[in-house]
Design an enzyme around this catalytic site. Structure first.
Site, mmCIF file in Angstrom:
data_model
loop_
_atom_site.group_PDB
_atom_site.id
_atom_site.type_symbol
_atom_site.label_atom_id
_atom_site.label_comp_id
_atom_site.label_asym_id
_atom_site.label_seq_id
_atom_site.Cartn_x
_atom_site.Cartn_y
_atom_site.Cartn_z
ATOM 1 N N SER A 172 -1.442 1.967 4.540
ATOM 2 C CA SER A 172 -1.219 0.723 5.104
ATOM 3 C C SER A 172 -2.541 0.005 4.809
ATOM 4 O O SER A 172 -2.721 -0.949 5.575
ATOM 5 C CB SER A 172 -0.872 0.819 6.660
ATOM 6 O OG SER A 172 -1.909 1.682 7.198
ATOM 7 N N CYS B 277 0.949 -1.133 -0.128
ATOM 8 C CA CYS B 277 0.001 0.204 -0.131
ATOM 9 C C CYS B 277 1.132 1.287 -0.219
ATOM 10 O O CYS B 277 1.568 1.558 1.036
ATOM 11 C CB CYS B 277 -1.003 0.001 1.222
ATOM 12 S SG CYS B 277 -1.953 1.583 1.270
#
Lengths: 120, 206
Positions: free
Chosen positions: B112, B108
């Protein structure tokens, strides 16, 4: 970033989910507020992204939950659910309550010497 | 803040971050937006109940049941939910299958985002800036640092997660494990093999 930085990170394989209890609470607040419809998960991801993309973010990710909490405060302020001044005032109250609580007893906000109910 | 207390006396002190979280929780509780029991339940779920064993169950099912694998390819959200693992944020899941031609790696880059329902919460390195930036720029270099050197000719495909779409890597089933029970196979499926920074363990390593 040197390759060794990632190599060192890859070595930290089996860390605990949360390293301190407050991180778990901050995490759960976000999940609970999202489920209650206070903000969408896309709004949350945008808010968190804005915090973790700052250039002074720790390279090892060690400040992740500090940024998580900052993102939550900023999002709630922006959406008008809280005021920053209230967060600062309550934070100070919790510190005063901790100082005033005898060792070994649970820290309660009512123990703050300036708490309205503590003067009764 | 005043410091008029006796410094020889060990009174309680709250960590600055702990005090901030309590302050926020106090305000939100007073407004009726959260309650302590719900917070405790969420913490307990993520500390003890949700983790990569869920994802390993999905992977092993895909290895041993071609119909499930096919469903997982077409509609991972529904196939995974059928095993009882539903995302809490309404996110969609996509399963990306490793093949001899293509190895998949998930990142990502924004923050996250991670498939919590099947892998639990992400490891520290997944959330850290070096992985988030270098997984896209130099995936082979990153994999080498995890001790994974791919065969020449196997491509790496990097998937960038979002709030709406999370990825689960389905590693290839190791050779020599045909006919194994699901429990035995699950031990070969590490968390990292479902992010793509590892492959499934060889039978002799399990």
């Amino acid at each position: 970033m040197s390759p060794s930085e990632t190599a060192a990170l890859a070595g930290t394989r089996d860390e605990a989910v949360f390293s301190e209890p407050w991180q778990a609470e901050a995490f759960a607040l976000v999940v609970a507020l999202n489920e209650r419809g206070v903000f969408s998960w896309t709004e949350w991801a945008d808010a968190l992204s804005a915090q973790v993309r700052q250039t002074n973010a720790a390279a090892d990710g060690s400040d992740y939950y500090e940024r998580w909490l900052a993102a939550l405060e900023a999002l709630l302020v922006r959406k008008g659910f809280i005021e920053q001044a209230d967060v600062e005032a309550l934070t100070a109250a919790w510190h005063r309550a901790a100082h005033a609580t005898p060792h070994g007893q649970p820290i309660l906000l009512e123990n703050d010497p300036m708490h309205p109910e503590s003067t009764v | 803040m005043t410091h008029d207390h006796d410094h020889d006396h060990h009174d309680n002190d709250l960590d600055p971050m702990a005090a901030r979280v309590r302050a926020l929780e106090t305000i939100l509780t007073r407004k009726g937006l959260v309650d302590a029991a719900a917070i405790d339940a969420i913490v307990e779920t993520y500390e003890t109940k949700v983790g990569p064993r869920n994802g390993a169950h999905v992977v092993v099912k895909a290895w041993s049941d071609p119909a499930f694998a096919d469903w997982l390819r077409r509609d991972a959200t529904a196939a995974i939910a059928s095993l009882g693992y539903a995302g809490r944020q309404g996110e969609h899941m996509q399963a990306v299958f490793n093949t001899a031609e293509t190895h998949n790696l998930v990142v990502c880059t924004l923050c996250s985002c991670y498939p919590w329902s099947v892998l639990g919460l992400p490891p520290v390195w997944y959330k850290a800036p070096p992985y988030r930036s270098r997984a896209v720029l130099d995936p082979r270099g990153v994999l080498a640092e995890f001790g994974l050197v791919l065969p020449e000719g196997q491509k790496v495909r990097v998937w960038d997660s979002t709030a709406e779409l999370r990825y689960l890597v389905i590693p290839m089933q190791p050779e020599g494990t045909e006919g194994w029970s699901e429990d035995r196979l699950a031990k070969l499926v590490s968390r990292d093999s479902m992010i793509g920074t590892a492959v499934a363990l060889a039978p002799e390593a399990a």
